[in-house]
Motif scaffolding. Sequence first.
Motif, PDB file in Angstrom:
ATOM      1  N   GLN A 182       1.051  -4.665  -3.679  1.00  0.00           N
ATOM      2  CA  GLN A 182       1.353  -3.956  -4.937  1.00  0.00           C
ATOM      3  C   GLN A 182       2.762  -4.297  -5.431  1.00  0.00           C
ATOM      4  O   GLN A 182       2.981  -4.544  -6.620  1.00  0.00           O
ATOM      5  CB  GLN A 182       1.227  -2.451  -4.733  1.00  0.00           C
ATOM      6  CG  GLN A 182       1.360  -1.686  -6.032  1.00  0.00           C
ATOM      7  CD  GLN A 182       1.364  -0.183  -5.822  1.00  0.00           C
ATOM      8  OE1 GLN A 182       0.643   0.320  -4.970  1.00  0.00           O
ATOM      9  NE2 GLN A 182       2.160   0.510  -6.595  1.00  0.00           N
TER      10      GLN A 182
ATOM     11  N   GLY B  68      -1.273  -3.258   1.588  1.00  0.00           N
ATOM     12  CA  GLY B  68      -1.511  -2.766   0.228  1.00  0.00           C
ATOM     13  C   GLY B  68      -0.191  -2.577  -0.503  1.00  0.00           C
ATOM     14  O   GLY B  68      -0.044  -2.959  -1.664  1.00  0.00           O
ATOM     15  N   LYS B  69       0.791  -1.992   0.201  1.00  0.00           N
ATOM     16  CA  LYS B  69       2.095  -1.746  -0.407  1.00  0.00           C
ATOM     17  C   LYS B  69       2.787  -3.083  -0.718  1.00  0.00           C
ATOM     18  O   LYS B  69       3.324  -3.275  -1.814  1.00  0.00           O
ATOM     19  CB  LYS B  69       2.945  -0.923   0.574  1.00  0.00           C
ATOM     20  CG  LYS B  69       4.237  -0.432   0.019  1.00  0.00           C
ATOM     21  CD  LYS B  69       4.764   0.727   0.880  1.00  0.00           C
ATOM     22  CE  LYS B  69       6.181   1.090   0.487  1.00  0.00           C
ATOM     23  NZ  LYS B  69       7.178   0.356   1.251  1.00  0.00           N
TER      24      LYS B  69
ATOM     25  N   HIS C 147      -9.855  -3.135   6.499  1.00  0.00           N
ATOM     26  CA  HIS C 147      -8.961  -2.498   5.526  1.00  0.00           C
ATOM     27  C   HIS C 147      -8.110  -1.392   6.152  1.00  0.00           C
ATOM     28  O   HIS C 147      -6.995  -1.144   5.715  1.00  0.00           O
ATOM     29  CB  HIS C 147      -9.772  -1.939   4.348  1.00  0.00           C
ATOM     30  CG  HIS C 147     -10.369  -3.014   3.490  1.00  0.00           C
ATOM     31  ND1 HIS C 147     -11.211  -3.970   3.986  1.00  0.00           N
ATOM     32  CD2 HIS C 147     -10.231  -3.279   2.166  1.00  0.00           C
ATOM     33  CE1 HIS C 147     -11.571  -4.779   3.011  1.00  0.00           C
ATOM     34  NE2 HIS C 147     -11.001  -4.387   1.899  1.00  0.00           N
ATOM     35  N   ASP C 148      -8.666  -0.700   7.168  1.00  0.00           N
ATOM     36  CA  ASP C 148      -7.897   0.347   7.857  1.00  0.00           C
ATOM     37  C   ASP C 148      -6.759  -0.266   8.673  1.00  0.00           C
ATOM     38  O   ASP C 148      -5.662   0.285   8.733  1.00  0.00           O
ATOM     39  CB  ASP C 148      -8.799   1.156   8.805  1.00  0.00           C
ATOM     40  CG  ASP C 148      -9.837   1.985   8.052  1.00  0.00           C
ATOM     41  OD1 ASP C 148      -9.616   2.281   6.856  1.00  0.00           O
ATOM     42  OD2 ASP C 148     -10.869   2.334   8.662  1.00  0.00           O
TER      43      ASP C 148
ATOM     44  N   PHE D  41      -6.662   0.310   2.146  1.00  0.00           N
ATOM     45  CA  PHE D  41      -7.588   1.359   1.694  1.00  0.00           C
ATOM     46  C   PHE D  41      -6.785   2.567   1.223  1.00  0.00           C
ATOM     47  O   PHE D  41      -7.015   3.698   1.659  1.00  0.00           O
ATOM     48  CB  PHE D  41      -8.545   1.714   2.835  1.00  0.00           C
ATOM     49  CG  PHE D  41      -9.749   2.507   2.386  1.00  0.00           C
ATOM     50  CD1 PHE D  41     -10.500   2.112   1.290  1.00  0.00           C
ATOM     51  CD2 PHE D  41     -10.143   3.649   3.066  1.00  0.00           C
ATOM     52  CE1 PHE D  41     -11.598   2.839   0.863  1.00  0.00           C
ATOM     53  CE2 PHE D  41     -11.251   4.390   2.672  1.00  0.00           C
ATOM     54  CZ  PHE D  41     -11.970   3.980   1.559  1.00  0.00           C
ATOM     55  N   GLY D  42      -5.820   2.312   0.359  1.00  0.00           N
ATOM     56  CA  GLY D  42      -4.997   3.395  -0.167  1.00  0.00           C
ATOM     57  C   GLY D  42      -4.181   4.043   0.944  1.00  0.00           C
ATOM     58  O   GLY D  42      -3.830   3.398   1.936  1.00  0.00           O
ATOM     59  N   ASP D  43      -3.912   5.341   0.765  1.00  0.00           N
ATOM     60  CA  ASP D  43      -3.073   6.046   1.744  1.00  0.00           C
ATOM     61  C   ASP D  43      -3.874   6.555   2.934  1.00  0.00           C
ATOM     62  O   ASP D  43      -3.308   6.980   3.930  1.00  0.00           O
ATOM     63  CB  ASP D  43      -2.388   7.251   1.071  1.00  0.00           C
ATOM     64  CG  ASP D  43      -1.346   6.793   0.066  1.00  0.00           C
ATOM     65  OD1 ASP D  43      -0.817   5.681   0.260  1.00  0.00           O
ATOM     66  OD2 ASP D  43      -1.084   7.538  -0.896  1.00  0.00           O
TER      67      ASP D  43
ATOM     68  N   ASP E  41       1.242  -2.367   6.270  1.00  0.00           N
ATOM     69  CA  ASP E  41       0.893  -1.742   4.991  1.00  0.00           C
ATOM     70  C   ASP E  41       0.777  -2.840   3.939  1.00  0.00           C
ATOM     71  O   ASP E  41       1.593  -2.955   3.020  1.00  0.00           O
ATOM     72  CB  ASP E  41       1.958  -0.707   4.611  1.00  0.00           C
ATOM     73  CG  ASP E  41       1.446   0.260   3.552  1.00  0.00           C
ATOM     74  OD1 ASP E  41       0.381  -0.030   2.960  1.00  0.00           O
ATOM     75  OD2 ASP E  41       2.102   1.289   3.318  1.00  0.00           O
TER      76      ASP E  41
ATOM     77  N   GLY F 254     -16.091   0.744  -3.520  1.00  0.00           N
ATOM     78  CA  GLY F 254     -15.479   1.955  -4.060  1.00  0.00           C
ATOM     79  C   GLY F 254     -16.363   3.185  -4.048  1.00  0.00           C
ATOM     80  O   GLY F 254     -16.080   4.162  -4.739  1.00  0.00           O
TER      81      GLY F 254
END
Length: 290
Positions: free
Chosen positions: A242, A238-239, A217-218, A223-225, A236, A52
């Motif tokens: 979540q 991460g989405k 992560h990319d 890695f978020g948005d 995606d 982070g």
Amino acid sequence: MRNTIRELQQLQANGEPIVLVTAYDAFSARLCEAAGVPALLVGDSLGMVVQGHELPIPVTLDHIIYHSAIVSRVTRTPLIIGDMPFMTYTVDPEQALTNAGRLMQEGGVGAVKLEGGEVLSPTIRRMVDVGIPVMGHIGLMPQSVYKVGGLRVQGRDLETAQQLLRDAQAVEDAGAFAVVLEAVPAPLAKLISEKLRIPTIGIGAGVHCDGQVQVFHDLVGLFGDFVPRHARRYVDAGKVIQEAVQQYADDVRARRFPDSEHSFAMKDDILAALMADATQMSGTEDDAAD
Ligand code: KIV
């Protein structure tokens, strides 16, 4: 048998692009191995995507050793390349040897990567001479971000492009088995790739490199948005993750989880005896209170 630098060189000789992905933990390493990736880089990008931080500068040798040991423990085939963090190889060549030795012995890596061109070539030579396979890294060198003044494309003007050509040649002449070209204009990366005998591994350096490396992560959206210009997000995840956690939280709050399928039963007679005991105990407690 685990891949060595020979297998990567063989890919280049066969004209097959070399695929590299970063991995930092059992999860990413196992998935990349299952996808047939021949070499995994335990990159100091873990400073950003795992720890982070905004930059890789705070990453230490112990961090890379810790993550390399995990990645090498859970995989059998890929070559594991350990990144040498900021200030762990630039003080002098002896420091580089000692630290690369720790990465190989404690982290289980089969090669190390370090940032730097001409200036670092005597260090690379010394390391290769004692049996440490070294991958160079030129162009955008994130560990030098404060010197360069940002994470920007390198080699756009004649002078810096010429310097990059010299850097690439110096890294090869020093004995590196491959060189990462990061954020370099595609025509320059093509020129370097044609000039060198060792494989060039691009990240933001166009399609003419001998191989490509990307941050795990990319690729998978963890890695978020943020998606760097040089990366393509294939899923995606991460989405997806979540949403899964959100559904779990909703189920717990609505008492839909756990259900009988995810709970453990006990024998009726044991439960009956237990309840009788509990009743008797509460009766005794009531008597004592009177
Ligand atoms: O640290 C890293 O992940 C790297 C690659 C992006 C080349 O150096």
